[in-house]
Design a protein around this motif. Structure first.
Motif, PDB file in Angstrom:
ATOM      1  N   UNK A  51      -9.517   2.429  -7.491  1.00 35.12           N
ATOM      2  CA  UNK A  51     -10.216   3.818  -7.285  1.00 35.12           C
ATOM      3  C   UNK A  51     -10.826   4.468  -7.988  1.00 35.12           C
ATOM      4  N   UNK A  75     -11.894  -3.372  -4.226  1.00 34.81           N
ATOM      5  CA  UNK A  75     -10.774  -2.659  -3.565  1.00 34.81           C
ATOM      6  C   UNK A  75      -9.521  -2.711  -3.635  1.00 34.81           C
ATOM      7  N   UNK A  94      -0.154  -0.037   1.984  1.00 39.19           N
ATOM      8  CA  UNK A  94      -1.445   0.260   3.549  1.00 39.19           C
ATOM      9  C   UNK A  94      -2.385  -0.672   3.781  1.00 39.19           C
ATOM     10  N   UNK A  95      -2.924  -1.089   4.216  1.00 41.75           N
ATOM     11  CA  UNK A  95      -4.451  -1.486   4.626  1.00 41.75           C
ATOM     12  C   UNK A  95      -5.721  -1.492   4.000  1.00 41.75           C
ATOM     13  N   UNK A 100      -9.165  -0.454   4.615  1.00 40.18           N
ATOM     14  CA  UNK A 100     -10.224   0.560   5.442  1.00 40.18           C
ATOM     15  C   UNK A 100     -11.547  -0.427   5.506  1.00 40.18           C
ATOM     16  N   UNK A 149     -16.102   1.884   2.511  1.00 40.90           N
ATOM     17  CA  UNK A 149     -15.540   1.836   1.311  1.00 40.90           C
ATOM     18  C   UNK A 149     -16.841   1.429   0.109  1.00 40.90           C
ATOM     19  N   UNK A 161     -14.923   7.936   7.688  1.00 40.04           N
ATOM     20  CA  UNK A 161     -13.789   8.719   7.092  1.00 40.04           C
ATOM     21  C   UNK A 161     -13.500  10.071   6.983  1.00 40.04           C
ATOM     22  N   UNK A 183      -5.566   7.304   3.804  1.00 42.72           N
ATOM     23  CA  UNK A 183      -6.134   6.419   2.566  1.00 42.72           C
ATOM     24  C   UNK A 183      -6.233   5.172   2.959  1.00 42.72           C
ATOM     25  N   UNK A 184      -6.368   4.721   4.228  1.00 41.71           N
ATOM     26  CA  UNK A 184      -6.779   3.653   4.377  1.00 41.71           C
ATOM     27  C   UNK A 184      -8.171   3.539   4.321  1.00 41.71           C
ATOM     28  N   UNK A 185      -8.549   4.697   4.593  1.00 39.05           N
ATOM     29  CA  UNK A 185     -10.298   4.996   4.121  1.00 39.05           C
ATOM     30  C   UNK A 185     -10.679   5.077   2.796  1.00 39.05           C
ATOM     31  N   UNK A 186      -9.497   5.761   1.944  1.00 35.35           N
ATOM     32  CA  UNK A 186     -10.568   5.424   0.865  1.00 35.35           C
ATOM     33  C   UNK A 186     -10.422   7.063   0.320  1.00 35.35           C
ATOM     34  N   UNK A 187      -9.727   7.859   1.093  1.00 36.12           N
ATOM     35  CA  UNK A 187      -8.968   9.415   0.655  1.00 36.12           C
ATOM     36  C   UNK A 187      -7.926   9.681  -0.854  1.00 36.12           C
TER      37      UNK A 187
END
Ligand code: SF4
Ligand code: SF4
Lengths: 347, 110
Positions: free
Chosen positions: A161, A204, A210-211, A213, A218, B43, B70-74
Motif C-alpha cells: 500500500x 500489490x 479480500x481479492x 481489484x 490500482x 474506484x 478495499x479491493x479497489x485499493x481504498x
C-alpha cells in the motif's frame, strides 16, 4: 514474531495444510473446474521461466508470507545446486531467471550467481524479488542497486500500500519508511525512470482476506500517490492474490475468514485465467535443488510429477514438458477474477 | 436465531429474478453498466456506493461495498471520509429544513 516452523505450529506441517485445503472442496474441486474448462490434466505450454528460491532466510517476517520465511529460517541454496541451475539455464534456452526467497540477497553466493547467469547470455531476463528493506538492513547491502544496474537485473518489489499503516500491518513495523528510502535509492540510479531501461516493478497484494481489484486501476492510484506524496516512480504494478497456504492460511484461520475466502476464490474461478496459470511456463527450484510446478507447490512440498526429473541435477526437458502439473484447492488463488501470477494478472 | 437480516442472504441477491425475471435482468444489466469505469473511475463509484449504503442504511450494501472499496485499493481513512459525506448530507438535510420551521415559527409569532 517467529516463523510457523519455529513456533511448531500445526500449519508448518504440509500434510496438515493440504488436508485443511481439501476440506474446502464442498464448494467445488479445482480439478473438476479444470476439467470443465478442458484443461485437465494441466499441462505445460513451454518452459521459459526458471524461478529459483535461493532460501527461506529473510530479514522480514511478513504476516502473509507463503514461504514462512524469516530470520529464524536457515535453509539456503548452496553453490553446487546453483552450478546445476547454471547448466540448465545454459543448455535449455531459459529466457527468464526469477530469483526469489526469502531475501535472495542474503544468500552468500547471490552476487556470484547473478554474475554467472549474466555471463551466459546478455539477453536473459534476470529478475530479483527484492523486499526493499534488505538494501538498508546492513551496509554490505547498500550497493545492491548498483549491483543490479551493472548486471541489468529487473527489480520486482512488494509494496502492499502507499501508506505506512497498511504496509506495516502486513510487513512489519517501519517497513514502509524503509521501503520508501530504498525506492528512492533505486530511482536515484535510474530504476523505474523513463528512458533508462532499468525496470522497477511493484507488487500489490491485499492486506487481508479480500481479492485485489483491477490491476490497471490500482496501478494508476499507486502511480499518482507515490509520485505526488513521495516523488517515487516505477514501471508497472502487479496485483497478486494471496494464496491460501502457510502464514496467510494461518491468518485466515485465526481471523475466522478461511471458509468465506475459499468460497470467494472458488466462486471467482475464471477459465481464461486458468488457461494462463504461470506453472504452464515455469519450473520452480527449491533451495535444495528439488523441482516444483511453482513456488506455492514448493512450499506445500508437492514435487513435480516427472519421477525421472525431480531434481535440478536430473533435469530432463522432455520429461518436464510432458508432465502433469500437480494441482489442489490452493490453485483457486491463481484463477480467481483476473487471475494471479508472479507477473500479476493473467486473464 | 432468527433475524430480519442474514448475511447469507446477500449471496441470494442475484436470484431475485426467480419471482420476476425480465425486470431483474434489466436491473442487473443496468447495475453492471452503472459501476463500469466511465467518466468516474470504478474506484470513485465504489466510494459513492459505500456512502449511499450508509445513507440508506442497508447492511448488505455496507458489507458488499466495504469489501469492494478495499479491493479497489481504498484505505480505512478514505472509507470513513466517504461515510462522513453521507452523514453530513443527512445531517445537513435535516438542518436545512429548520429554515421552514423558522419561517413558520416567525409567521405565527408576535
Ligand atoms: S513475504 Fe518476502 S519479504 Fe516478507 S517474509 Fe516472506 S520472503 Fe520475506
Ligand atoms: S498454485 Fe501453482 S500449480 Fe496451482 S495453478 Fe497456481 S501456479 Fe499452477
Amino acid at each position: 514474531m517467529k516463523s510457523l516452523k519455529a513456533q511448531n505450529h500445526p500449519l508448518a506441517n504440509t500434510e496438515y495444510e493440504i488436508e485443511l485445503l481439501e476440506s474446502s472442496d464442498f464448494k467445488g474441486r479445482f480439478e473438476n473446474k479444470l476439467e470443465a474448462s478442458r484443461l485437465f490434466p494441466l499441462k505445460p505450454t513451454q518452459i521459459e521461466i526458471l524461478q529459483i528460491n535461493m532460501g527461506k532466510m529473510c530479514n522480514q517476517i511478513c504476516k502473509h508470507c507463503h514461504v514462512d520465511a524469516g530470520p529464524d529460517r536457515k535453509e539456503i541454496m548452496e553453490r553446487d545446486i546453483m552450478s546445476h541451475c547454471l547448466n540448465v539455464i545454459r543448455e535449455n534456452k531459459i529466457k527468464t531467471v526469477d530469483l526469489t526467497g526469502g531475501a535472495p540477497e542474503m544468500n552468500p553466493h547471490f552476487r556470484w550467481f547473478v554474475t554467472e547467469i549474466r555471463t551466459i547470455d546478455p539477453d536473459i531476463n534476470i529478475i530479483v524479488r527484492c523486499n526493499l528493506t534488505i538494501i538498508l538492513a546492513n551496509p554490505k547491502y547498500h550497493d545492491l542497486p548498483e549491483f543490479y544496474q551493472q548486471n541489468n537485473v529487473e527489480v520486482v518489489s512488494s509494496l502492499p500500500y502507499f501508506n505506512p499503516v497498511k504496509t506495516d500491518a502486513q510487513r512489519g513495523d517501519g517497513v514502509f519508511e524503509k521501503s520508501i528510502k530504498a525506492l528512492r535509492m533505486l530511482n536515484g540510479i535510474g530504476y523505474g525512470m523513463a528512458g533508462t531501461g532499468l525496470v522497477l516493478n511493484l507488487v500489490y497484494n491485499p492486506s487481508g482476506a479480500f481479492l485485489p481489484g483491477s490491476q490497471q486501476g490500482l496501478e494508476a492510484e499507486f502511480k499518482r500517490k507515490l509520485s505526488t506524496q513521495y516523488q517515487i516512480e516505477f514501471n508497472s504494478l502487479f496485483t497478486i492474490t494471496n494464496i491460501p497456504i502457510s502464514r496467510f492460511l494461518e491468518y485466515l484461520q485465526r481471523s475466522g475468514n478461511y471458509e468465506a475466502y475459499m468460497e470467494k476464490l472458488i466462486e471467482s474461478y475464471n477459465p481464461s485465467a486458468a488457461a494462463n496459470v504461470m506453472c504452464r511456463s515455469t519450473i520452480s527450484v527449491g533451495w535444495d535443488g528439488y523441482l516444483y510446478d511453482c513456488d506455492f507447490n514448493q512450499m506445500l512440498e508437492l514435487k513435480v510429477k516427472s519421477p525421472e526429473s525431480q531434481h535440478i541435477k536430473d533435469w530432463k526437458q522432455s520429461a518436464l514438458h510432458n508432465r502433469n502439473i500437480v494441482v489442489n484447492q490452493h490453485c483457486f488463488g491463481c484463477t480467481a477474477g483476473a487471475g494471479s501470477s508472479c507477473g500479476g494478472t493473467t486473464a | 436465531m432468527k433475524t430480519y437480516y442474514n448475511p447469507e442472504d446477500l449471496k441470494k441477491f442475484g436470484k431475485i429474478g426467480e419471482f420476476q425475471k425480465s425486470m431483474a435482468d434489466k436491473f442487473f444489466d443496468y447495475y453492471g453498466e452503472v459501476f463500469k469505469e466511465g467518466a468516474l473511475t470504478a474506484r470513485e463509484k465504489s466510494l459513492i456506493a459505500l456512502a449511499v449504503a450508509h445513507a440508506v442504511q442497508c447492511p448488505y450494501c455496507i458489507d458488499a461495498y466495504t469489501v469492494d472499496t478495499m479491493e479497489k485499493g481504498c484505505d480505512e481513512e478514505q472509507m470513513m471520509e466517504a461515510v462522513h459525506v453521507a452523514a453530513a448530507i443527512r445531517g445537513g438535510a435535516s438542518l436545512v429544513h429548520s429554515t421552514q420551521m423558522m419561517n413558520k415559527a416567525k409567521e405565527i409569532s408576535m
